[in-house]
Write a protein that holds these residues in place. Structure first.
Motif, short mmCIF file in Angstrom:
data_model
loop_
_atom_site.label_atom_id
_atom_site.label_comp_id
_atom_site.label_asym_id
_atom_site.label_seq_id
_atom_site.Cartn_x
_atom_site.Cartn_y
_atom_site.Cartn_z
N MET A 65 0.83 -1.20 0.00
CA MET A 65 0.00 0.00 0.00
C MET A 65 0.87 1.26 0.00
SD MET A 65 -2.76 1.18 2.89
CE MET A 65 -1.50 1.40 4.14
N MET A 66 1.92 1.21 0.76
CA MET A 66 2.80 2.38 0.82
C MET A 66 3.46 2.64 -0.53
SD MET A 66 2.17 3.38 3.77
CE MET A 66 3.32 4.62 4.34
N LEU A 67 3.81 1.55 -1.17
CA LEU A 67 4.42 1.71 -2.50
C LEU A 67 3.41 2.35 -3.43
CD1 LEU A 67 6.36 -1.64 -2.97
CD2 LEU A 67 7.30 0.67 -2.65
N GLN A 68 2.22 1.88 -3.31
CA GLN A 68 1.17 2.44 -4.16
C GLN A 68 0.99 3.92 -3.87
OE1 GLN A 68 -2.11 -0.53 -3.62
NE2 GLN A 68 -3.06 0.79 -5.19
N LYS A 69 1.04 4.18 -2.62
CA LYS A 69 0.84 5.57 -2.23
C LYS A 69 1.94 6.45 -2.82
CE LYS A 69 0.66 8.86 1.42
NZ LYS A 69 0.49 9.25 2.79
N ALA A 70 3.12 5.91 -2.80
CA ALA A 70 4.26 6.67 -3.32
C ALA A 70 4.12 6.96 -4.81
CB ALA A 70 5.54 5.91 -3.03
N GLN A 71 3.33 6.16 -5.45
CA GLN A 71 3.19 6.36 -6.89
C GLN A 71 2.00 7.21 -7.30
OE1 GLN A 71 3.23 2.43 -8.46
NE2 GLN A 71 5.42 2.17 -8.05
N ILE A 72 1.29 7.62 -6.33
CA ILE A 72 0.13 8.45 -6.65
C ILE A 72 0.61 9.79 -7.22
CG2 ILE A 72 -1.81 9.73 -5.68
CD1 ILE A 72 -2.14 7.50 -3.65
N THR A 73 0.03 10.18 -8.30
CA THR A 73 0.43 11.45 -8.92
C THR A 73 -0.45 12.61 -8.47
OG1 THR A 73 -1.10 11.20 -10.77
CG2 THR A 73 1.04 10.16 -11.01
N GLU A 74 0.04 13.75 -8.72
CA GLU A 74 -0.71 14.95 -8.36
C GLU A 74 -2.07 14.92 -9.05
OE1 GLU A 74 -0.58 17.55 -6.35
OE2 GLU A 74 1.06 16.37 -5.48
N GLN A 75 -2.00 14.53 -10.27
CA GLN A 75 -3.20 14.51 -11.06
C GLN A 75 -4.26 13.58 -10.46
OE1 GLN A 75 -5.87 15.57 -13.01
NE2 GLN A 75 -4.03 16.56 -13.72
N GLN A 76 -3.79 12.43 -10.11
CA GLN A 76 -4.71 11.45 -9.52
C GLN A 76 -5.31 12.02 -8.25
OE1 GLN A 76 -1.76 8.24 -9.33
NE2 GLN A 76 -3.29 6.92 -10.34
N LEU A 77 -4.45 12.63 -7.50
CA LEU A 77 -4.90 13.19 -6.24
C LEU A 77 -5.97 14.26 -6.46
CD1 LEU A 77 -3.92 12.14 -3.64
CD2 LEU A 77 -2.25 13.99 -3.49
N LYS A 78 -5.72 15.01 -7.48
CA LYS A 78 -6.64 16.07 -7.78
C LYS A 78 -8.01 15.53 -8.17
CE LYS A 78 -5.32 20.57 -8.94
NZ LYS A 78 -4.16 21.30 -9.45
N THR A 79 -7.94 14.60 -9.04
CA THR A 79 -9.19 13.97 -9.48
C THR A 79 -9.92 13.37 -8.28
OG1 THR A 79 -8.04 13.37 -11.49
CG2 THR A 79 -10.16 12.30 -11.09
N ALA A 80 -9.13 12.69 -7.48
CA ALA A 80 -9.72 12.05 -6.30
C ALA A 80 -10.36 13.10 -5.39
CB ALA A 80 -8.65 11.28 -5.54
#
Length: 863
Positions: A65-80
């Motif tokens: 999960m942490m690895l996944q978290k590390a790969q989250i992009t700004e864009q994804q975050l924004k959309t989310a």
DNA sequence: ATACATACC
DNA sequence: TACTGGTATGTAT
């Protein structure tokens, strides 16, 4: 926060093994010291090793999960973020603060009951359970770190003086029933979660309460402080009756009319002080807790909030013997939630907490702050749940008990390696399960075997059949296949088991459960000579099973089964002897059939066809009352799948045989007078008697039930008499097939109709056939008919008791003395519904047989 | 549909 | 000596 991560510093500790002090009464303990003892007691054990392994799995999940978290992009975050915001807005719009939900929870329930009943335990640390596992502990013991779900032997190390009392569930159930009576006064639709807790919707009660006179809110104290030991028990009894005297008055629909005041003052003066409760929620809840304590001598805690999620947390807040109200304002709710540790929330357990903690989320405040990432890291359902929690949202209505989805039984034991033992264990479990299935009138299609080896590794293996099963043999047939497969897969190593369990799920729609009908049928059935069909195919004995060479029957292939054991053939070998497992009634009836039907058994093949057609049409098939070694298969359910008989099924439902309405009814099982005219009550009584009588045998067949359509029809005019075997009427009369199974439809012309002539279903004028003597009755007066049946039933027993041979019973109202067949009666129907329903989408569980359910019982007969 | 994990009491 | 049992549901395949 007071919890933080369970294993604070002790690095080597497994968080999953460490003390879980997230529980009332466990604040301020010396956690490190306790954890040290726990670890020392466990280290090196197989259990510990397994926990270690599981902990590692969780850690891996977290790493991932942490690895996944590390790969989250700004864009994804924004959309989310946008998505989360949208959702928050929507949820906010639908926030409902109008309900007043209460969660009530008894304090240290089992322990409290034991302490109440054994005063010596009062000031001692004690727990309920065994050396292997504790169910609960009292508050004194909690100070030592002793808590529920802890093995007794470890608890003993933490607290050498701990007294461990074995559980007495019967007692807890009784107390539970008492408190539920009180719950019902505040919310008739309360939702019980376990024996000791429930959710209640106080909204309505409060509305009414506002206009209640003080007298209706007045409760008398009980002064029992000086009582001890037995005296106390007596006092407790008094309290109970007192409560009962009071409540009807207090909770009448029109409280204002209650004469409570004047009366209670006088009584109160004699017995103790009063307490007048106000009209607010808190007062109402206090009153409820007061009444609980009064009635049971046990205390409860409660939480009051706008929804269940919050109410549950609140009930823990002032435990024990306290309550907490969270105001119904958005502000109060949000404030409350901000400081709420996620672990306190129902649904967030050890693992979720750990994962959230890894993300820096320990309180619900963080939850809200991190929702975007959470929405990207957790599944939809998971983060939706978290989102609700972070907003302080939860369920605002009580949904009454839904239908059960599975039924299971499992057992832990010493270590079993021998295949024979494993098989017999499996069989035992299936027996227990079948018994429960019968009690609940269930049939399910999926059988799951659960195995835990000595290393605590758990395995489950499931098999979904194409038809629903319920009997020991059916269940065992599947479970044993699953077990066998596991054994084979492991061989030559043996399976070293420490636990085995069997579960059934995928129940068929339950509307077609006609408890009583089945009951009475089974009860009237002769010992099922037939289906016991001990001999073949599917019927492997335990010994067979132990034989490594045995081949398992391919699972889930009804047709095959049918070929192997055609329906209705069971009679082969018609059992002449008595089945030890039969019920008294079955034996009595069987004996009579035996005598009357002399040699009737041999021709099973002859009528096999008819039998199967008919049975599938809606006959009730009895499951073999086989001895423990035989297995029967082919039950009604198999047959019910045969669509070809659908037409008959439609007619299969029978109308009731009439019913009596008198002051008291005679139970056909125990012959006691049941003082009621309420058929439901009467049915319940009979069910009880029947289940008591059948405890072990499993002899009753579980028949399918009729569809709604059938039920309607069944109010009309035809009768279906069915027995385990079908015999054309002609044969019947000319030969002595009488004892074989039959399934006939009788129409107004008194003509016996088999399933091949379904059209006669619409026959006018009904003909009633006594389910006991099988004689056609010429009166269609249900009262008379019932009387006749009663007499027949009694007669039956008298014969048995007197060891006499039965002879045709001559009773009033028996006319047309034409013996139709001596099979059994089968009021019902067997499965109709099933076939039909199967074609259409499975009925949503929601429809719960409204109105169908209750009527399935004996009222069909005695109405 | 199956297997396994998590959660709750 | 000794770490439950029952049910539901979620996650992953």
């Amino acid at each position: 926060m007071e919890n933080g991560v369970a294993s604070t510093k002790a690095e080597g500790f497994l968080s999953r093994m460490a003390l879980n002090d997230n529980k009332a009464g466990m604040e301020g303990l010396d956690r490190d010291k306790i954890n040290k003892i726990i670890m020392e007691s466990s280290k090196g054990s197989r259990f510990y090793e397994n926990e270690l392994k599981r902990e590692q799995q969780v850690n891996q999940r977290i790493v991932k999960m942490m690895l996944q978290k590390a790969q989250i992009t700004e864009q994804q975050l924004k959309t989310a973020q946008a998505q989360v915001e949208r959702m928050v807005a929507e949820l906010e719009r639908s926030r409902d603060l109008s309900r007043v939900i209460v969660h009530v929870d008894m304090d240290a329930f089992y322990a409290a009951v034991e302490m109440r009943d054994c005063p010596e335990l009062k000031d001692k640390p004690m727990a309920v359970g065994s050396m292997s596992m504790l169910s609960t502990s009292n508050y004194h013991a909690r100070k030592y770190g002793v808590r529920a779900a802890m093995p007794g032997f470890i608890a003993k190390k933490l607290c050498p003086n701990l007294v461990i009392v074995p559980a007495n569930f019967g007692k807890y159930r009784a107390v539970s029933a008492e408190i539920r009576e009180i719950f019902a006064d505040y919310d008739p639709h309360f939702q019980p979660m376990s024996l000791d807790e429930a959710y209640l919707d106080f909204t309505e009660h409060l509305e009414q309460r506002q206009s209640w006179p003080e007298s209706s809110r007045t409760h008398r104290f009980h002064s029992s402080s000086s009582a001890t030991g037995e005296e106390q028990v007596e006092l407790h009894q008094e309290a109970v009756s007192e409560e009962r005297d009071i409540s009807p008055v207090l909770f009448e629909d029109s409280p204002s009319s209650s004469p409570c005041l004047s009366g209670s003052e006088a009584v109160g003066a004699a017995c103790g002080a009063f307490e007048v409760f106000g009209t607010s929620v808190e007062e109402a809840v206090r009153e409820m807790r007061f009444r609980i304590e009064h009635k049971t001598t046990l205390t409860a805690s409660a939480g009051i909030a706008p929804n269940t999620m919050l109410a549950k947390v609140c009930s823990d807040k002032n435990k024990p013997n306290g309550q907490y109200r969270l105001p119904s304002t958005r502000e109060a709710v949000m404030d409350f939630v901000q400081n709420l540790p996620v672990r306190k929330v129902c649904g967030i357990g050890k693992v979720s907490e750990k994962m959230l903690n890894a993300l820096g989320v320990s309180s619900c405040l963080h939850l809200g702050q991190q929702m975007e990432s959470l929405s990207l890291l957790f599944s939809e359902t998971a983060w939706h749940h978290l989102m609700h929690v972070s907003l302080g949202l939860g369920s605002t209505r009580m949904h009454r008990h839904e239908e059960r989805k599975s039924l299971s039984t499992e057992r832990t034991f010493k270590e079993v390696c021998k295949v024979e033992e494993q098989l017999s264990l499996c069989r035992e479990l299936c027996e227990d399960l079948a018994e429960d299935m019968k009690k609940e009138e269930l049939k399910g299609k999926t059988v799951t075997l659960k195995l835990k080896n000595v290393n605590f590794e758990v395995k489950t293996r499931a098999l979904t059949l194409s038809y629903a099963v319920a009997t020991v043999d059916e269940i065992f047939a599947a479970a044993k296949d699953l077990l066998k497969t596991e054994i084979d897969n492991e061989s030559p190593q043996p399976l070293r088991l420490r636990l085995m369990g069997v579960r059934i799920s995928a129940f068929v729609s339950s509307e077609d459960k006609k408890p009583l009908q089945r009951s009475i049928i089974g009860f009237l059935q002769p010992g099922k000579t037939d289906s016991s069909d001990s001999s073949r195919g599917m019927h492997q004995t335990l010994e067979d099973l132990s034989d490594p060479s045995f081949q398992t029957v391919p699972p889930a292939c009804p047709p095959q089964r049918r070929e192997e054991v055609p329906w209705g053939r069971g009679l082969e070998g018609g059992r002449t002897g008595e089945e030890p497992k039969q019920s008294f009634f079955q034996r009595a009836h069987a004996k009579r059939l035996q005598l009357q039907a002399a040699n009737a058994r041999t021709q099973e093949e002859g009528h096999g066809e008819d039998a199967s057609v008919i049975t599938s049409a809606g006959a009730y098939v009895e499951k073999g009352v086989e001895s423990s070694t035989t297995e029967s298969n082919c039950t009604a359910s198999d047959l019910s799948e045969n669509d070809s008989v659908a037409p008959v099924e439609a007619c299969a439902s029978t109308s009731g045989c009439g019913g009596t309405v008198s002051e008291s009814l005679t139970c056909p099982v125990c012959f006691g007078q049941v003082e009621t005219t309420d058929l439901n009550v009467f049915n319940r009584h009979i069910d009880q008697c029947l289940s008591d009588a059948s405890r072990k045998p499993n002899q009753w067949a579980i028949s399918d039930t009729e569809s709604d359509l059938d039920l309607e029809n069944d109010r009309k005019d035809f009768e279906v008499v069915q027995s385990s075997r079908v015999v054309p009427q002609e044969d019947q009369r000319s030969s002595e097939n009488a004892s074989l199974q039959t399934n006939v439809l009788i129409n107004g012309d008194n003509k016996t109709v088999t399933s091949r002539q379904p059209q006669s279903c619409d026959g006018r004028g009904r003909v009633l056939i006594c389910p006991v003597c099988q004689l056609t009755q010429d009166s269609d007066d249900l009262t008379i008919f019932n009387r006749h049946v009663d007499l027949c039933l009694n007669q039956e027993v008298l014969h048995e008791l007197g060891g006499q041979t039965s002879s045709p019973i001559n009773l009033p109202s028996v006319i047309n003395g034409k013996a139709i067949d001596r099979g059994r009666l089968l009021p019902t129907l067997a499965s109709k519904g099933k076939t039909k329903r199967r074609d259409s989408p499975p009925p949503p569980p929601s429809k719960k047989a409204k109105g169908l359910g209750p009527r399935n019982t004996i009222d069909k007969f005695f109405r």
